[in-house]
Scaffold this motif. Structure first.
Motif, PDB file in Angstrom:
ATOM      1  N   LYS A 213       0.929  -1.541  -0.023  1.00  0.00           N
ATOM      2  CA  LYS A 213      -0.436  -0.089   0.203  1.00  0.00           C
ATOM      3  C   LYS A 213       0.808   1.043   0.502  1.00  0.00           C
ATOM      4  CE  LYS A 213      -3.250   2.378   3.136  1.00  0.00           C
ATOM      5  NZ  LYS A 213      -3.685   2.111   4.597  1.00  0.00           N
ATOM      6  N   TYR A 214       0.311   1.865  -0.857  1.00  0.00           N
ATOM      7  CA  TYR A 214       1.325   3.092  -0.856  1.00  0.00           C
ATOM      8  C   TYR A 214       0.624   4.711  -1.189  1.00  0.00           C
ATOM      9  CZ  TYR A 214       5.142   0.539  -3.574  1.00  0.00           C
ATOM     10  OH  TYR A 214       5.509  -0.881  -3.354  1.00  0.00           O
ATOM     11  N   GLY A 215       0.939   5.320  -0.173  1.00  0.00           N
ATOM     12  CA  GLY A 215       0.538   6.764  -0.140  1.00  0.00           C
ATOM     13  C   GLY A 215       0.885   7.473  -0.855  1.00  0.00           C
ATOM     14  N   PRO A 216       0.329   9.278  -0.633  1.00  0.00           N
ATOM     15  CA  PRO A 216       1.190  10.354  -1.601  1.00  0.00           C
ATOM     16  C   PRO A 216       2.454  10.272  -0.837  1.00  0.00           C
ATOM     17  CG  PRO A 216      -1.079  10.791  -1.043  1.00  0.00           C
ATOM     18  CD  PRO A 216      -0.794   9.369  -0.143  1.00  0.00           C
ATOM     19  N   GLY A 217       3.512  10.891  -1.882  1.00  0.00           N
ATOM     20  CA  GLY A 217       4.885  10.481  -1.659  1.00  0.00           C
ATOM     21  C   GLY A 217       5.378   9.407  -1.183  1.00  0.00           C
ATOM     22  N   VAL A 236       5.530 -12.002  -9.692  1.00  0.00           N
ATOM     23  CA  VAL A 236       4.400 -11.956 -10.303  1.00  0.00           C
ATOM     24  C   VAL A 236       3.308 -10.117  -9.678  1.00  0.00           C
ATOM     25  CG1 VAL A 236       2.092 -11.827 -11.646  1.00  0.00           C
ATOM     26  CG2 VAL A 236       3.335 -13.399 -11.943  1.00  0.00           C
ATOM     27  N   ALA A 237       3.043  -9.190  -9.877  1.00  0.00           N
ATOM     28  CA  ALA A 237       2.493  -8.532  -9.561  1.00  0.00           C
ATOM     29  C   ALA A 237       1.153  -8.185  -9.889  1.00  0.00           C
ATOM     30  CB  ALA A 237       3.995  -7.148  -9.101  1.00  0.00           C
ATOM     31  N   ILE A 238       0.575  -7.915  -9.342  1.00  0.00           N
ATOM     32  CA  ILE A 238      -0.324  -7.263 -10.233  1.00  0.00           C
ATOM     33  C   ILE A 238      -1.363  -6.026  -9.525  1.00  0.00           C
ATOM     34  CG2 ILE A 238      -3.129  -7.643 -10.244  1.00  0.00           C
ATOM     35  CD1 ILE A 238      -2.585 -11.000  -9.893  1.00  0.00           C
ATOM     36  N   LEU A 239      -1.051  -5.211  -9.901  1.00  0.00           N
ATOM     37  CA  LEU A 239      -2.273  -3.612  -9.516  1.00  0.00           C
ATOM     38  C   LEU A 239      -3.180  -3.812  -9.346  1.00  0.00           C
ATOM     39  CD1 LEU A 239      -0.336  -0.738  -9.258  1.00  0.00           C
ATOM     40  CD2 LEU A 239      -2.014  -0.316 -11.555  1.00  0.00           C
ATOM     41  N   LEU A 240      -3.539  -3.608  -7.820  1.00  0.00           N
ATOM     42  CA  LEU A 240      -4.875  -3.122  -7.419  1.00  0.00           C
ATOM     43  C   LEU A 240      -5.874  -2.217  -7.732  1.00  0.00           C
ATOM     44  CD1 LEU A 240      -4.555  -5.939  -3.937  1.00  0.00           C
ATOM     45  CD2 LEU A 240      -5.124  -6.612  -6.771  1.00  0.00           C
ATOM     46  N   PHE A 247      -4.650   7.081  -8.288  1.00  0.00           N
ATOM     47  CA  PHE A 247      -3.563   7.358  -7.928  1.00  0.00           C
ATOM     48  C   PHE A 247      -2.806   8.301  -9.065  1.00  0.00           C
ATOM     49  CE2 PHE A 247      -2.304   3.433  -9.282  1.00  0.00           C
ATOM     50  CZ  PHE A 247      -1.194   3.125  -9.995  1.00  0.00           C
ATOM     51  N   GLU A 248      -1.852   9.048  -8.799  1.00  0.00           N
ATOM     52  CA  GLU A 248      -0.799   8.895 -10.361  1.00  0.00           C
ATOM     53  C   GLU A 248       1.049   8.486  -9.576  1.00  0.00           C
ATOM     54  OE1 GLU A 248      -1.563  10.941 -12.515  1.00  0.00           O
ATOM     55  OE2 GLU A 248      -4.018  11.577 -12.277  1.00  0.00           O
ATOM     56  N   GLY A 249       1.420   8.812 -10.574  1.00  0.00           N
ATOM     57  CA  GLY A 249       3.117   7.846 -10.488  1.00  0.00           C
ATOM     58  C   GLY A 249       2.981   7.104 -10.395  1.00  0.00           C
ATOM     59  N   GLY A 250       4.106   6.619  -8.751  1.00  0.00           N
ATOM     60  CA  GLY A 250       3.550   4.960  -8.500  1.00  0.00           C
ATOM     61  C   GLY A 250       3.890   3.787  -9.985  1.00  0.00           C
ATOM     62  N   GLU A 251       5.142   4.149 -10.537  1.00  0.00           N
ATOM     63  CA  GLU A 251       5.253   3.883 -11.487  1.00  0.00           C
ATOM     64  C   GLU A 251       5.658   2.051 -10.977  1.00  0.00           C
ATOM     65  OE1 GLU A 251       3.904   3.941 -14.947  1.00  0.00           O
ATOM     66  OE2 GLU A 251       3.627   6.028 -14.949  1.00  0.00           O
ATOM     67  N   PHE A 252       5.717   1.077 -12.179  1.00  0.00           N
ATOM     68  CA  PHE A 252       7.022   0.294 -11.827  1.00  0.00           C
ATOM     69  C   PHE A 252       8.021  -0.247 -12.985  1.00  0.00           C
ATOM     70  CE2 PHE A 252       7.936  -4.390 -11.584  1.00  0.00           C
ATOM     71  CZ  PHE A 252       7.780  -4.898 -10.508  1.00  0.00           C
ATOM     72  N   VAL A 253       9.311  -0.231 -12.298  1.00  0.00           N
ATOM     73  CA  VAL A 253      10.747   0.161 -12.514  1.00  0.00           C
ATOM     74  C   VAL A 253      11.073  -0.943 -12.005  1.00  0.00           C
ATOM     75  CG1 VAL A 253      12.480   1.864 -12.646  1.00  0.00           C
ATOM     76  CG2 VAL A 253      10.412   2.779 -11.800  1.00  0.00           C
ATOM     77  N   MET A 254      11.546  -1.404 -13.551  1.00  0.00           N
ATOM     78  CA  MET A 254      13.226  -2.310 -13.490  1.00  0.00           C
ATOM     79  C   MET A 254      13.996  -1.560 -13.492  1.00  0.00           C
ATOM     80  SD  MET A 254      10.608  -5.763 -14.699  1.00  0.00           S
ATOM     81  CE  MET A 254       9.370  -3.790 -15.440  1.00  0.00           C
ATOM     82  N   THR A 255      15.149  -2.247 -13.399  1.00  0.00           N
ATOM     83  CA  THR A 255      16.721  -2.143 -13.376  1.00  0.00           C
ATOM     84  C   THR A 255      17.144  -3.319 -13.827  1.00  0.00           C
ATOM     85  OG1 THR A 255      17.628  -2.087 -11.642  1.00  0.00           O
ATOM     86  CG2 THR A 255      17.219  -0.250 -12.676  1.00  0.00           C
ATOM     87  N   ARG A 308      -2.297   3.544  -3.840  1.00  0.00           N
ATOM     88  CA  ARG A 308      -1.457   2.831  -4.997  1.00  0.00           C
ATOM     89  C   ARG A 308      -1.436   1.181  -4.381  1.00  0.00           C
ATOM     90  NH1 ARG A 308       2.199  -0.499  -7.033  1.00  0.00           N
ATOM     91  NH2 ARG A 308       2.760   0.395  -9.028  1.00  0.00           N
ATOM     92  N   TYR A 309      -2.348   0.056  -4.617  1.00  0.00           N
ATOM     93  CA  TYR A 309      -2.536  -1.149  -3.893  1.00  0.00           C
ATOM     94  C   TYR A 309      -1.605  -2.044  -4.917  1.00  0.00           C
ATOM     95  CZ  TYR A 309      -5.367   0.403  -0.183  1.00  0.00           C
ATOM     96  OH  TYR A 309      -5.126   1.038   1.141  1.00  0.00           O
ATOM     97  N   CYS A 310      -1.027  -3.347  -4.810  1.00  0.00           N
ATOM     98  CA  CYS A 310      -1.025  -4.237  -5.683  1.00  0.00           C
ATOM     99  C   CYS A 310      -0.818  -5.303  -4.626  1.00  0.00           C
ATOM    100  CB  CYS A 310       1.287  -3.873  -6.268  1.00  0.00           C
ATOM    101  SG  CYS A 310       1.981  -4.586  -7.002  1.00  0.00           S
ATOM    102  N   LEU A 311      -0.697  -6.270  -5.129  1.00  0.00           N
ATOM    103  CA  LEU A 311      -0.676  -8.030  -4.947  1.00  0.00           C
ATOM    104  C   LEU A 311       0.625  -9.033  -5.566  1.00  0.00           C
ATOM    105  CD1 LEU A 311      -1.791 -10.585  -3.684  1.00  0.00           C
ATOM    106  CD2 LEU A 311      -3.098 -10.946  -5.734  1.00  0.00           C
ATOM    107  N   GLY A 312       1.196  -8.694  -4.321  1.00  0.00           N
ATOM    108  CA  GLY A 312       2.992  -8.978  -4.913  1.00  0.00           C
ATOM    109  C   GLY A 312       2.756 -10.293  -4.654  1.00  0.00           C
ATOM    110  N   VAL A 313       3.072 -11.611  -5.577  1.00  0.00           N
ATOM    111  CA  VAL A 313       2.958 -12.543  -5.624  1.00  0.00           C
ATOM    112  C   VAL A 313       4.620 -13.887  -5.837  1.00  0.00           C
ATOM    113  CG1 VAL A 313       1.989 -15.436  -6.802  1.00  0.00           C
ATOM    114  CG2 VAL A 313       0.272 -13.351  -7.026  1.00  0.00           C
ATOM    115  N   ILE A 314       5.144 -13.718  -5.153  1.00  0.00           N
ATOM    116  CA  ILE A 314       6.126 -14.314  -4.733  1.00  0.00           C
ATOM    117  C   ILE A 314       5.916 -15.980  -3.962  1.00  0.00           C
ATOM    118  CG2 ILE A 314       8.691 -14.397  -3.455  1.00  0.00           C
ATOM    119  CD1 ILE A 314       7.899 -11.702  -2.796  1.00  0.00           C
ATOM    120  N   PHE A 315       6.972 -16.751  -5.410  1.00  0.00           N
ATOM    121  CA  PHE A 315       7.063 -18.605  -5.263  1.00  0.00           C
ATOM    122  C   PHE A 315       7.541 -18.940  -4.249  1.00  0.00           C
ATOM    123  CE2 PHE A 315       5.157 -16.529  -9.164  1.00  0.00           C
ATOM    124  CZ  PHE A 315       4.458 -17.099  -9.378  1.00  0.00           C
TER     125      PHE A 315
END
Ligand SMILES: [Fe+2]
Ligand SMILES: [Zn+2]
Length: 319
Positions: A213-217, A236-240, A247-255, A308-315
């Motif tokens: 769960k992410y709030g402003p900032g 796997v990640a699922i955006l809820l 929400f605005e922003g909150g991009e899923f970023v990978m490097t 912004r809520y996201c479900l994370g599925v780690i195996f």
């Protein structure tokens, strides 16, 4: 525009029964047919709150038919976002060959929409139900970022454990391919029940599916979800929540860090209810001089408003 529409009259659902369902706004009929409104040029779910006149409505059996005839999805009931069928079927309908190819090329793949609006809402509401979780992590306390997450206790809610076991089935073959390419002397078992036993043997017995769960900032620093030596290489990640509205922003970023190169950054576009699969840590990459070991990290950029809520599925499980 309706001239090209094929009217469907299966014996079990004549148009009169369909119209009854539309008149009752019967959500149970959603997904069984679609109503196209000739006057507005949109197509709807039977449960749509709109009130078209009977003479302006034609029924079709698939969204493809409605779109082929030039109808646009209704902005009110969002038929384009309706998720068909049981979770098992949605997972079966994913183009897994394409997903595996994307994972091999880029270390991540879009899996499309897996959860309905109702399922997303239920999972967000469940965030506050203490009994469902084994622990809560306030990210600031660990220097992980800002925001918080909760790990589900065993057994996780049905939909979460179903996602975990059924997605595992589809990803295990690729995990084995990667293990072989990275010359790891191991094999991931065929099903997730067996894999949890492997984790338990390694001392990792606590379940890792979580809701963030992410709030402003708030944001999540680049990281890898490792909980010990036992690692399943894809998660796997699922955006809820709905970008741009919830929400605005909150991009899923990978490097991605390749030997002797600067890191490459990637942003995965996610819609509400849609899923991506991505490499947890290392993945093999075929190069001119053989197989390289590529390291991936992921995180979330700053959320600028609301939640912004996201479900994370780690195996793999945690110690
Ligand atoms: Fe993570
Ligand atoms: Zn509608």
């Amino acid at each position: 525009m309706s001239a090209s529409l094929r009217l469907v009259h299966p014996p079990e659902a004549p148009d009169s029964a369909r119209w009854d369902a539309v008149a009752r706004r019967d959500a149970a009929a959603d997904g069984t047919f679609w109503s196209c409104v000739k006057t507005t040029g949109v197509y709807c779910l039977p449960s749509c709150a709109g009130r078209p006149k009977r003479e302006n409505v034609v029924f079709v059996e698939t969204r493809a038919e409605a779109e082929a005839a030039g109808f646009r999805p209704c902005k009110r009931c969002r038929p384009d976002r309706f998720v068909m069928g049981a979770l098992q079927d949605r997972i079966s309908e994913i183009d897994w060959a394409r997903a595996h190819a994307a994972l091999k090329a880029d270390g991540w793949a879009r899996l499309g929409r897996l959860l309905s609006d109702g399922e997303c809402a239920a999972l967000i509401a469940a965030y506050e139900e203490d009994a469902l979780y084994r622990s809560r992590v306030v990210m600031r306390r660990h220097g992980f970022g800002e925001g918080e997450y909760r790990y589900f206790a065993d057994p996780a809610p049905e939909i979460v454990s179903a996602l975990r076991t059924k997605l595992y089935d589809r990803l295990a073959p690729l995990a084995n391919e990667w293990a072989q390419a990275l010359k790891q002397d191991r094999a991931y078992p065929r099903d997730h029940v067996a894999y949890r036993k492997v984790c338990a043997k390694a001392g990792q017995k606590r379940p890792t599916p979580l809701i963030l769960k992410y709030g402003p900032g708030d944001y999540n620093r680049l990281h890898q979800d490792l909980y010990g030596g036992e690692v399943f290489p894809i998660q796997v990640a699922i955006l809820l929540s709905e970008p741009g509205r919830d929400f605005e922003g909150g991009e899923f970023v990978m490097t991605e860090q390749t030997p002797r190169r600067q890191s490459r950054a990637m942003v995965a576009p996610l819609e509400k209810g849609s899923a991506i699969a991505f490499a947890v840590n290392e993945r093999p990459m075929e190069g001119a001089r053989g197989t390289y070991r590529v390291k991936m990290r992921h995180g979330v950029s700053e959320v600028r408003s609301a939640a912004r809520y996201c479900l994370g599925v780690i195996f793999h499980d945690a110690s």
